[in-house]
Structures are given as structure tokens and as C-alpha cells.
Design a protein around this motif. Structure first.
Motif, PDB file in Angstrom:
ATOM      1  N   PRO A 211       0.813  -1.229   0.000  1.00  0.00           N
ATOM      2  CA  PRO A 211       0.000   0.000   0.000  1.00  0.00           C
ATOM      3  C   PRO A 211       0.842   1.273   0.000  1.00  0.00           C
ATOM      4  CG  PRO A 211      -0.125  -1.110   2.127  1.00  0.00           C
ATOM      5  CD  PRO A 211       0.545  -2.056   1.184  1.00  0.00           C
ATOM      6  N   GLY A 212       2.026   1.216   0.611  1.00  0.00           N
ATOM      7  CA  GLY A 212       2.904   2.392   0.580  1.00  0.00           C
ATOM      8  C   GLY A 212       3.351   2.714  -0.835  1.00  0.00           C
ATOM      9  N   PHE A 213       3.639   1.680  -1.588  1.00  0.00           N
ATOM     10  CA  PHE A 213       4.030   1.865  -2.988  1.00  0.00           C
ATOM     11  C   PHE A 213       2.883   2.464  -3.796  1.00  0.00           C
ATOM     12  CE2 PHE A 213       3.723   0.119  -7.286  1.00  0.00           C
ATOM     13  CZ  PHE A 213       4.882   0.650  -7.853  1.00  0.00           C
ATOM     14  N   LEU A 214       1.674   1.894  -3.627  1.00  0.00           N
ATOM     15  CA  LEU A 214       0.518   2.403  -4.365  1.00  0.00           C
ATOM     16  C   LEU A 214       0.171   3.828  -3.953  1.00  0.00           C
ATOM     17  CD1 LEU A 214      -1.870  -0.702  -4.498  1.00  0.00           C
ATOM     18  CD2 LEU A 214      -0.400   0.211  -6.302  1.00  0.00           C
ATOM     19  N   ALA A 215       0.349   4.141  -2.665  1.00  0.00           N
ATOM     20  CA  ALA A 215       0.065   5.501  -2.197  1.00  0.00           C
ATOM     21  C   ALA A 215       0.926   6.513  -2.934  1.00  0.00           C
ATOM     22  CB  ALA A 215       0.296   5.594  -0.689  1.00  0.00           C
ATOM     23  N   LYS A 222      -2.133   6.704   2.313  1.00  0.00           N
ATOM     24  CA  LYS A 222      -1.980   5.262   2.491  1.00  0.00           C
ATOM     25  C   LYS A 222      -3.253   4.626   3.044  1.00  0.00           C
ATOM     26  CE  LYS A 222       1.376   1.962   4.373  1.00  0.00           C
ATOM     27  NZ  LYS A 222       2.647   1.828   5.138  1.00  0.00           N
ATOM     28  N   LYS A 223      -3.997   5.350   3.892  1.00  0.00           N
ATOM     29  CA  LYS A 223      -5.246   4.828   4.444  1.00  0.00           C
ATOM     30  C   LYS A 223      -6.287   4.638   3.340  1.00  0.00           C
ATOM     31  CE  LYS A 223      -4.688   6.804   9.089  1.00  0.00           C
ATOM     32  NZ  LYS A 223      -5.268   7.722  10.106  1.00  0.00           N
ATOM     33  N   VAL A 224      -6.280   5.563   2.377  1.00  0.00           N
ATOM     34  CA  VAL A 224      -7.215   5.443   1.256  1.00  0.00           C
ATOM     35  C   VAL A 224      -6.890   4.191   0.449  1.00  0.00           C
ATOM     36  CG1 VAL A 224      -8.012   6.507  -0.887  1.00  0.00           C
ATOM     37  CG2 VAL A 224      -7.603   7.931   1.138  1.00  0.00           C
TER      38      VAL A 224
END
Length: 237
Positions: A211-215, A222-224
């Protein structure tokens, strides 16, 4: 002035060599033109293996004896509307080699797409096929996006009887902008065109992408991203 016999004998091998080279070049050019590009693959990837005993049969299916072919091998029905009672409000009924065995090696397939009012066929790509779509009922907003660096949106509102083409591999979509159901049929230039629904692939992959990468990639909190990854990504295709 006549050439001496000695000079003729010396020239003959050169003439033969030049004729051979010319024939070789022409043959190479003909071969190059005959295979200007590779045939479209019918799977996402094919890892080479030296041991055929542990390989798998790809890019087609085994064929039955032509003498045993029957009409049912070349027909299928999509008369019934697909179930559009889902999160995206659409349903894609495939007509590919799985439904019609006779399509094997013919490089073509089709789909029926049903749309509830305001239903959509979410942004997706077909990695192995160009698609041509015909609207049978309703009004659709359709479009595709060109590749980098321009990412130009090519879009149009279609009504009954209108036709639109989505080039191979490009992200495209359809959206029923009417208050009634819509129906479309599409032809695709592969017996197994494949489909990659963008949101499903990015946020619904298994295992999940970090998720950090996608954020960072999508410039989101990151929460989204984690919230998106926790959703059930329904695929109507």
C-alpha cells in the motif's frame, strides 16, 4: 572484343556467387515480409522450458477429427440478458473458444454486454485483441485513452446502431448514460482476448501490492489505498 576462355572460366564462379547472393537476399526479404510481426499470444505469458515432458500445450487447443465436426461446435446462444444486479451495473457474456470450440485457431471472438441504467463497463484493456462494439439498445458514453506520453481521451456518445472501435491494448470503457437498459455486442480479434480491469488488477491483486508503494504511485493517502484494497472488486467481464 571477345573474352578469352580463361577469363570466362574465371568470371563464371563470380556470376554464380552473385546470383546466389541475390537469391538469398530476395528469400530473406520475402521471409521478413511474410512474418512482419509475431502472431498474437493466447495467454498472458509462456515461460520457455527445455523439457517437453513437463511443458503444457498453449496458444490453442487440441483439434478433433474434422470428419467428426458438427453444427454445435460452431454455435452458441446469448439471447438471454446478463445479470446486471451488481456493483458496476453491467454484465459481459463471453463468446470465445470456451463457448464455441469451432473458434479455435480462427482468431476471433465476441461478447454481449448488458447495462443497467447508469451501469458501466469499468476501465479495462484487452491485451490480445482490438474490439469493435455495436450498440443494439440504449445510449452509451464510450472511450479509450491513448498511450504515454499524451494519454489523450478519445470519447463519443453512441446510440442504437452506432459502432465504435477500441484499439488493442488501450484502456477503454462504456457507460450507460440513459435511464433505460442498454445492450451492445462486440467482436474481438482473438479467440482468447483476455481482460485486465484496471481497478481490480491494481487494488484487488492477490497477494496485495504494498500500500505504501501504491500511495506514492497514485498520490493517495496510504489509508485510502488500504480502504480500496479491502473492497470487494467485482469483475463483470
Amino acid at each position: 572484343m571477345k573474352l578469352s576462355r580463361f577469363r570466362i572460366e574465371r568470371l563464371n564462379p563470380l556470376i554464380k556467387m552473385k546470383s546466389f547472393l541475390l537469391a538469398f537476399v530476395l528469400l530473406a526479404l520475402a521471409s521478413s515480409l511474410a512474418s512482419a510481426f509475431d502472431p498474437s499470444p493466447l495467454q498472458d505469458f509462456c515461460v520457455a522450458v527445455d523439457d517437453p515432458l513437463h511443458g503444457v500445450f498453449v496458444n490453442g487447443k487440441f483439434c478433433k477429427d474434422p470428419k467428426l465436426a458438427k453444427a454445435d461446435d460452431f454455435s452458441f446462444s446469448v439471447k438471454k440478458p446478463g445479470n446486471t444486479n451488481n456493483a458496476v451495473g453491467s454484465n459481459v457474456s463471453a463468446v470465445n473458444v470456451q463457448q464455441i470450440p469451432g473458434l479455435n485457431t480462427l482468431g476471433i471472438s465476441a461478447v454481449r454486454i448488458d447495462y443497467a441504467p447508469y451501469g458501466q463497463n469499468a476501465p479495462h484493456t484487452h491485451p490480445r485483441a482490438t474490439e469493435i462494439l455495436v450498440v443494439l439498445e440504449g445510449t452509451l458514453l464510450v472511450g479509450f485513452v491513448t498511450s504515454n506520453p499524451n494519454n489523450t481521451l478519445i470519447s463519443k456518445v453512441l446510440n442504437k446502431g452506432d459502432v465504435f472501435v477500441f484499439p488493442i491494448g488501450l484502456v477503454h470503457f462504456q457507460f450507460n448514460i440513459g435511464k433505460t437498459n442498454a445492450v451492445a455486442f462486440a467482436g474481438l480479434s482473438s479467440q482468447n482476448p483476455g481482460v485486465i480491469t484496471i481497478a481490480n488488477a491494481v487494488f484487488g491483486s492477490d497477494p496485495a501490492i504494498d500500500p505504501g508503494f501504491l500511495a506514492k504511485a497514485f498520490q493517495l493517502d496510504k489509508k485510502v489505498v488500504k480502504d480500496l484494497q479491502n473492497k470487494f472488486w467485482m469483475d463483470s467481464n
